[in-house]
Design an enzyme around this catalytic site. Structure first.
Site, PDB file in Angstrom:
ATOM      1  N   ASP A  88      35.409  83.807  23.736  1.00 47.28           N
ATOM      2  CA  ASP A  88      36.404  82.722  23.832  1.00 47.28           C
ATOM      3  C   ASP A  88      36.362  81.914  22.541  1.00 47.28           C
ATOM      4  O   ASP A  88      35.330  81.331  22.194  1.00 47.28           O
ATOM      5  CB  ASP A  88      36.058  81.827  25.039  1.00 47.28           C
ATOM      6  N   ASN A 111      38.619  79.353  21.729  1.00 47.56           N
ATOM      7  CA  ASN A 111      39.224  78.008  21.758  1.00 47.56           C
ATOM      8  C   ASN A 111      38.699  77.152  22.907  1.00 47.56           C
ATOM      9  O   ASN A 111      39.327  76.156  23.267  1.00 47.56           O
ATOM     10  CB  ASN A 111      40.761  78.136  21.849  1.00 47.56           C
ATOM     11  N   ASP A 134      38.532  77.351  26.138  1.00 48.61           N
ATOM     12  CA  ASP A 134      39.152  77.202  27.465  1.00 48.61           C
ATOM     13  C   ASP A 134      38.423  78.039  28.513  1.00 48.61           C
ATOM     14  O   ASP A 134      38.865  78.148  29.649  1.00 48.61           O
ATOM     15  CB  ASP A 134      40.648  77.574  27.420  1.00 48.61           C
ATOM     16  N   ASP A 141      39.598  85.709  24.338  1.00 47.32           N
ATOM     17  CA  ASP A 141      40.937  85.805  23.749  1.00 47.32           C
ATOM     18  C   ASP A 141      40.914  86.695  22.503  1.00 47.32           C
ATOM     19  O   ASP A 141      39.846  87.146  22.066  1.00 47.32           O
ATOM     20  CB  ASP A 141      41.456  84.406  23.407  1.00 47.32           C
ATOM     21  N   GLU A 172      43.456 107.649  32.994  1.00 43.70           N
ATOM     22  CA  GLU A 172      42.545 107.279  34.077  1.00 43.70           C
ATOM     23  C   GLU A 172      43.081 107.994  35.306  1.00 43.70           C
ATOM     24  O   GLU A 172      44.132 107.641  35.839  1.00 43.70           O
ATOM     25  CB  GLU A 172      42.533 105.767  34.322  1.00 43.70           C
ATOM     26  N   HIS A 232      35.169  98.370  33.256  1.00 35.74           N
ATOM     27  CA  HIS A 232      35.390  97.061  33.872  1.00 35.74           C
ATOM     28  C   HIS A 232      35.536  97.140  35.388  1.00 35.74           C
ATOM     29  O   HIS A 232      35.631  96.126  36.067  1.00 35.74           O
ATOM     30  CB  HIS A 232      36.642  96.431  33.248  1.00 35.74           C
ATOM     31  N   ASP A 233      35.593  98.393  35.896  1.00 34.91           N
ATOM     32  CA  ASP A 233      35.708  98.594  37.351  1.00 34.91           C
ATOM     33  C   ASP A 233      34.399  99.027  37.981  1.00 34.91           C
ATOM     34  O   ASP A 233      34.332  99.230  39.197  1.00 34.91           O
ATOM     35  CB  ASP A 233      36.718  99.709  37.660  1.00 34.91           C
TER      36      ASP A 233
HETATM   37  O1  TEU Z   1      41.742 101.189  38.363  1.00 39.00           O
HETATM   38  C1  TEU Z   1      42.176 102.175  39.279  1.00 39.00           C
HETATM   39  C2  TEU Z   1      41.238 102.304  40.395  1.00 39.00           C
HETATM   40  O2  TEU Z   1      41.214 103.254  41.102  1.00 39.00           O
HETATM   41  C3  TEU Z   1      40.383 101.147  40.668  1.00 39.00           C
HETATM   42  O3  TEU Z   1      40.762 100.721  41.930  1.00 39.00           O
HETATM   43  C4  TEU Z   1      38.931 101.568  40.614  1.00 39.00           C
HETATM   44  O4  TEU Z   1      38.777 102.947  40.722  1.00 39.00           O
HETATM   45  C5  TEU Z   1      38.218 100.947  41.761  1.00 39.00           C
HETATM   46  O5  TEU Z   1      38.459  99.580  41.636  1.00 39.00           O
HETATM   47  C6  TEU Z   1      36.732 101.242  41.685  1.00 39.00           C
HETATM   48  O6  TEU Z   1      36.121 100.500  42.701  1.00 39.00           O
HETATM   49  C7  TEU Z   1      42.757 100.789  37.447  1.00 39.00           C
HETATM   50  C8  TEU Z   1      42.168  99.680  36.592  1.00 39.00           C
HETATM   51  O7  TEU Z   1      41.060 100.211  35.852  1.00 39.00           O
HETATM   52  C9  TEU Z   1      41.745  98.572  37.520  1.00 39.00           C
HETATM   53  O8  TEU Z   1      41.058  97.533  36.808  1.00 39.00           O
HETATM   54  C10 TEU Z   1      42.996  98.008  38.177  1.00 39.00           C
HETATM   55  O9  TEU Z   1      42.604  97.035  39.132  1.00 39.00           O
HETATM   56  C11 TEU Z   1      43.786  99.123  38.885  1.00 39.00           C
HETATM   57  O10 TEU Z   1      43.909 100.317  38.138  1.00 39.00           O
HETATM   58  C12 TEU Z   1      45.206  98.646  39.129  1.00 39.00           C
HETATM   59  O11 TEU Z   1      45.857  98.521  37.889  1.00 39.00           O
HETATM   60 CA    CA Z   2      40.067  81.276  25.055  1.00 41.66          CA
END
Ligand code: TEU
Ligand code: CA
Length: 562
Positions: free
Chosen positions: A23, A25, A27, A31, A257, A333-334
């Site tokens: 981040d 700035n 907040d 970013d 994906e 990130h998932d």
């Molecule tokens: O993820 C697709 C997906 O299947 C996710 O639901 C993931 O496999 C699951 O959360 C695992 O527990 C993509 C993106 O990577 C995800 O961040 C988004 O939330 C999703 O599509 C909808 O765009």
């Molecule tokens: Ca920021």
């Protein structure tokens, strides 16, 4: 058939989740300028490409995976000028930028959907998937990935629209050629700006079974839509059209994906003729517990065994050989943090096991992806209550399974979150041991993992034996050794329950990899034998070794001549 040599097969990719990276700035939200400021850190790591999670205009119902304007930057992340500056700075450092293409669905605040829902005969109506009620209710029993029905009634026209994810993420109707035109035009617009590729969000879901049949009820509430929305009847046609009209005109990295993808489907999506995508993300090793000892759905208290992980990854290494290109990942990130899910995040073994996991993956065949913080050995966090959760997936699951249907005790659900909640990967990047880990001077949008005082980039950069410098070495080895990129994969010690071993072979060079996935010393003479054959150690996470033994979480790589 030797693999066609191309830059994105030789590259190492780093995924940035902008909201949690840096981040600039105050907040409390990461970013674009925060990313630009930290590009030299990534250049130091040695990565070649950044996969940027979505930065487009969005109401953030799903943290940017719900896009309301594909050609504008999310206000919280900055401006298009900030984006251009980041792109230019990255390119000046020899780092390419791959955008996240989210076109299975838009936000319900996208202009197309605002129009589409106005009336049954609106010109944009067929940009989305609308169905009449069935017996006064939803058109079928599908459950959304974010709990609840996958259908939302729209009062204005008395019809339901499909949303495989949140109700604020209506699915686009790819059968409509106008939708394909719009998407391809937008992709071209970004390519003309000079970006270097796309990671394609749930791209395997863009063609649905036209019958929209009920799914099997697996949690006692809703039906499973997976068989009817993944790898659908026209998905390859659409991707071949995308390739003809956009992808083939630029030198791009493309990775799909592909929820629900199989080996056979992957051979189509990532075919060696290059008529669709470069590679796909498969989910068999990260979904291993989706069909077994789970509490409900993906929510689990257990963890996959090494033999189960090895069976999946070896299958993909062997069966795509000569047919298609693999992606390699533990984390994104998932997913929960790799060292917590597959390794050992105790203070005693965290760094050693993080390096072992990195070795095990990065010596394989395919393009490796590093998720922000993985190079520091960042760990899962701890959820004290629902108040600690930010992710719509876990919040909706809690509401459905704990509060509404009383199928799971609150404490059990929170422990499942500790194991596999997506927010484990979304706690802020840990830059240093100052307040909020140097991520922000404000209040972070999500709590920082309290272990930032021990685990942070500043400490890692000051420690020659850190996980960071180990990843730096692995990346440098991939850049210097074609056998790591293009060598054929052979399984070794396939019946071991503790050692994951394999070899790679190319042009008379042989690489031998052995990884102890346990916290106990294990008998293993493989490496000693290869050294005796004239091999040389390429990398290890231990400085001193024991003859015939792999020490706890020890990884060793030996390079030799056939
Ligand atoms: O993820 C697709 C997906 O299947 C996710 O639901 C993931 O496999 C699951 O959360 C695992 O527990 C993509 C993106 O990577 C995800 O961040 C988004 O939330 C999703 O599509 C909808 O765009
Ligand atoms: Ca920021």
């Amino acid at each position: 058939m030797p693999d066609k040599r191309v830059w994105w097969k030789e590259a190492v990719i780093y995924q940035i989740y902008p909201r949690s990276f840096a981040d600039s700035n105050g907040d409390g939200i990461g970013d674009l300028n925060g990313i630009t400021e930290h590009l030299p850190y990534l250049a130091e790591l040695g990565i070649d490409v950044i996969w940027l999670s979505p930065v487009y205009q969005s109401p953030n119902d799903d943290n940017g995976y719900d896009i309301s304007d594909y050609r504008a930057i999310m206000s919280e992340f900055g401006t298009m000028e900030d984006f251009d500056r980041m792109l230019e700075k990255a390119h000046s450092l020899g780092i390419r930028i791959v955008m996240d293409l989210v076109v299975n669905h838009t936000s319900d605040e996208h202009a197309w959907f605002v129009e589409s829902r106005k009336s049954r005969d609106n010109p944009y109506r067929d940009y989305y998937i609308w169905k009449d009620p069935r017996d006064g209710k939803e058109p079928n029993n599908w459950q959304s990935c974010f709990s609840g029905s996958a259908w939302q009634l729209d009062e204005a026209t008395g019809m339901y629209y499909l949303h495989c994810f949140s109700r604020k993420q209506p699915d686009l109707n790819w059968e409509n050629p106008k939708v394909r035109d719009e998407v391809f035009d937008m992709m071209t617009w970004w390519c003309e700006k000079g970006i270097d590729g796309f990671r394609m969000d749930v791209i395997s879901m863009i063609s649905k079974d036209p019958a929209y049949p009920d799914g099997q009820v697996t949690d006692g509430i809703y039906g499973d839509m997976t068989p009817f929305v993944c790898n659908g009847p026209h998905v390859h046609e659409y991707l071949q059209e995308m390739n003809r009209r956009v992808l083939s005109r630029y030198d791009l990295l493309t990775v799909g994906e592909a929820a629900g993808v199989t080996i056979e489907e992957a051979k189509k999506y990532a075919n060696k003729e290059g008529t669709e995508l470069g590679m796909v993300f498969q989910f068999e090793h990260t979904d291993l517990l989706a069909a077994g000892n789970n509490v409900v759905g993906k929510w689990t208290l257990s963890r996959p065994s090494m033999p189960a992980v090895r069976a999946v990854l070896n299958k993909w290494q062997i069966q795509l050989e000569g047919e298609a290109w693999n992606s390699l990942y533990w984390d994104n990130h998932d997913q929960p943090r790799a060292v917590s899910r597959f390794g050992n995040d105790s203070p005693q073994w965290r760094e050693t096991s993080a390096k072992m996991l990195a070795t095990c993956l990065h010596m394989m065949k395919g393009t490796p992806y590093i998720y922000q913080g993985e190079e520091l050995g960042m760990t899962n966090t701890h959820f004290r209550s629902l108040a600690d959760c930010r992710d719509i997936e876990e919040i909706n699951a809690y509401r459905q399974y704990v509060e509404e249907h009383h199928m799971v005790e609150p404490e059990v659900m929170l422990r499942c979150f500790d194991r596999v909640a997506r927010d484990n990967a979304r706690t802020p990047m840990q830059w240093d041991d100052s307040l909020h880990a140097g991520f922000t001077t404000g209040t972070p949008w999500i709590p920082v993992n309290p272990n930032y005082t021990q685990i942070n980039a500043k400490a890692a950069l000051a420690d020659p034996d850190s996980v960071f410098y180990y990843y730096q070495k692995l990346i440098a080895l991939r850049h210097a050794n074609p056998v790591i990129v293009y060598g054929r994969f052979h399984e070794l010690l396939g019946d071991s329950t503790t050692i994951y071993a394999y070899e790679r072979v190319l042009d008379g060079k042989i690489l031998t990899v052995a990884c102890n996935w346990t916290d106990q010393p294990q008998q293993c003479s493989l490496i000693d034998e290869r050294l005796a054959d004239g091999g040389e150690e390429l990398i290890s996470n231990y400085k001193a070794h024991r003859e015939g033994i792999l020490q706890p979480y020890e990884a060793r790589v030996v390079s030799g001549d056939l």
